[in-house]
Design an enzyme around this catalytic site. Structure first.
Site, mmCIF file in Angstrom:
data_model
loop_
_atom_site.group_PDB
_atom_site.id
_atom_site.type_symbol
_atom_site.label_atom_id
_atom_site.label_comp_id
_atom_site.label_asym_id
_atom_site.label_seq_id
_atom_site.Cartn_x
_atom_site.Cartn_y
_atom_site.Cartn_z
ATOM 1 N N ARG A 358 0.806 -1.225 0.000
ATOM 2 C CA ARG A 358 0.000 0.000 0.000
ATOM 3 C C ARG A 358 0.839 1.275 0.000
ATOM 4 O O ARG A 358 0.444 2.272 -0.595
ATOM 5 C CB ARG A 358 -0.961 0.009 1.199
ATOM 6 C CG ARG A 358 -2.018 -1.091 1.144
ATOM 7 C CD ARG A 358 -3.066 -0.930 2.232
ATOM 8 N NE ARG A 358 -3.898 0.252 1.994
ATOM 9 C CZ ARG A 358 -3.774 1.397 2.616
ATOM 10 N NH1 ARG A 358 -2.841 1.561 3.557
ATOM 11 N NH2 ARG A 358 -4.565 2.405 2.325
ATOM 12 N N CYS A 389 14.254 -5.539 -4.218
ATOM 13 C CA CYS A 389 15.116 -4.794 -5.137
ATOM 14 C C CYS A 389 14.326 -3.694 -5.831
ATOM 15 O O CYS A 389 14.158 -3.688 -7.059
ATOM 16 C CB CYS A 389 15.750 -5.748 -6.146
ATOM 17 S SG CYS A 389 16.938 -6.865 -5.414
#
Length: 461
Positions: A358, A389
């Site tokens: 979110r 990453c």
């Protein structure tokens, strides 16, 4: 220093002042509005939920882990039930659904809203009575609709003319008469993120009110007389604090109800105003109580019905986030702490955007606290980030944590019950965390942690 600023930096940093204005006591404090109701900080400095230390939870179940306060969730169900005693309360399963939660909300007398075949399967497998299930969704398949009819789902919220045709054909084949509501797009610009606003005209849900599609959908159902049209449905979005949007929505939907009465002589007996009621993710949020919501919604509906000379329809609502959101926090372990020469300190934890998308998706704000101990160190402005990453892999954008936060510490993020586990992914092949329910000092696993074996089991190449 004002007490409500303690332990969190949630808005414009320049307005809240530098870290040295905050004391260690402020950063150790837990703001009640953000946490499950049983959460405390014990004499040893560790956070506890329902009398159980997060240290013990981490030792038994590992991290990251979603921690659900069962008594808190049940009490929020009861709060809505007390505030809306004659209305139907449909828990919005999309916020978070598992069999244990289905059983809890069923035992507390709530109905359940599902929006996919998988959610329906979960509800049925947990024993939710099908007549207390509502089925949403903008693209329900023939198989999903067929299963809804075969299992006796209590109501289906139709979302397109294609779906009306599809459901009508299936109902004729089976000789059944399912109850339906028409989802109406009322043209309300809700004050929320554009991705979770659902009632403006340019989006995928429902039948347009302004363009006449909503009225035509209702007329089509009534004229074909295969489906039982029970009423109209409106949902203006999520994380809503301003009741004015519900007022505009109710006015427009009830005007359509009057139009249907005048055109076909049918006064529809039900009205669903949806959900989307906001919760406190930070100290800047001020959500309404269920009692306040009930008072406002009843006043709106009564007033608009009087204006249209309509009988007051049976009302239903769909809280999801407001029930499960505050009942859960996520517990992480710190892996690294990186100071960028005074610019910012990055506190990396063992989860991230795979267990809470979110922040990256909606620019959502969260709070955090050092949970495994209290600290006497001065506050430090930090960003809590994950292990993925992506530079956007942020859990909490800005937060004051103790300056001595270090690898091995536990950090807890409250308000993660809604749309965190339900939107979790396996990005970077990270297994999804478990969900642990705690009650009366005892923890039980309700959704187990995924394993590498789970990931590889799906890889058939």
């Amino acid at each position: 220093m004002r007490a409500h600023e303690a332990g969190a930096l949630h808005a414009d940093i320049s307005k809240q002042g530098p870290a040295w204005l905050r004391t260690p006591e402020d950063v150790n404090a837990l703001m009640p509005a953000l946490w499950p109701r049983s959460v405390t900080r014990g004499a040893d400095g560790a956070v506890a939920v329902a009398g159980l230390s997060v240290r013990d939870i981490a030792a038994e179940f590992g991290t990251p882990v979603y921690v659900l306060d069962e008594a808190d969730l049940r009490s929020r169900c009861r709060d809505f039930r007390a505030a809306f005693p004659t209305e139907d309360i449909f828990y919005a399963g999309k916020a978070f659904l598992c069999r244990a939660v289905v059983k809890m909300i069923a035992e507390e007398g709530l109905h359940l809203d599902v929006c996919t075949g998988g959610e329906l399967a979960t509800a049925l497998s947990a024993g939710m009575p099908p007549e207390r299930i509502g089925f949403h969704g903008n693209n329900k398949s023939v198989a999903e609709l067929g299963r809804a009819l075969d299992t006796g789902v209590g109501r289906i919220i139709v979302d397109s003319f294609t779906e009306i045709d599809r459901l009508t054909a299936l109902a004729r084949e089976r000789g059944v008469r399912p109850r339906v509501l028409v989802r109406v797009t009322v043209g309300v610009e809700a004050h929320t993120h554009e991705f979770i606003a659902t009632a403006h005209e340019d989006q995928k849900f429902g039948f347009s009110l302004a363009g006449g599609a909503a009225a035509n959908a209702a007329f089509k159902i009534l004229d074909e007389d295969v489906l039982e049209l029970r009423g109209l449905h409106s949902h203006i979005g999520s994380q809503i604090f301003d009741a004015s949007g519900f007022e505009v929505s109710a006015r427009r939907v009830l005007a359509l109800q009057a139009q249907i009465r005048d055109a076909r002589g049918v006064e529809l007996p039900e009205l669903d105003l949806g959900g989307g009621f906001g919760i406190a993710y930070t100290t800047q949020d001020d959500p309404a109580t269920p009692q306040d919501l009930a008072k406002r919604l009843r006043k709106i509906v009564d007033s608009e019905c009087a204006a249209e000379n309509l009988a007051v329809p049976h009302l239903s609502i769909e809280p999801g986030r407001a029930i499960v959101g505050p009942a859960v926090f996520t517990l992480y372990e710190v892996g690294t702490v990186k100071d960028l020469d005074g610019l910012r300190t990055y506190v990396s934890v063992d989860g991230g955007m795979s267990d809470n998308i979110r922040t990256a998706l909606y620019d959502a704000s969260y709070s955090a606290t050092l949970a495994s101990r209290a600290s006497t160190a001065q506050p430090l402005l930090a960003r809590v980030v994950g292990k993925h990453c992506e530079s956007g892999d942020i859990v909490v954008k800005d937060e004051f944590l103790p300056a001595d936060v270090q690898a091995g510490d536990l950090v807890a993020v409250p308000g993660t019950g809604a749309y965190c586990r339900s939107m979790a992914s396996n990005y970077n092949h990270v297994p999804r965390p478990p969900v642990v329910a705690v009650r009366d000092g005892q923890a039980r696993l309700i959704v187990r942690r995924e394993t590498e074996e789970d990931l590889l089991a799906l890889d058939v190449g």
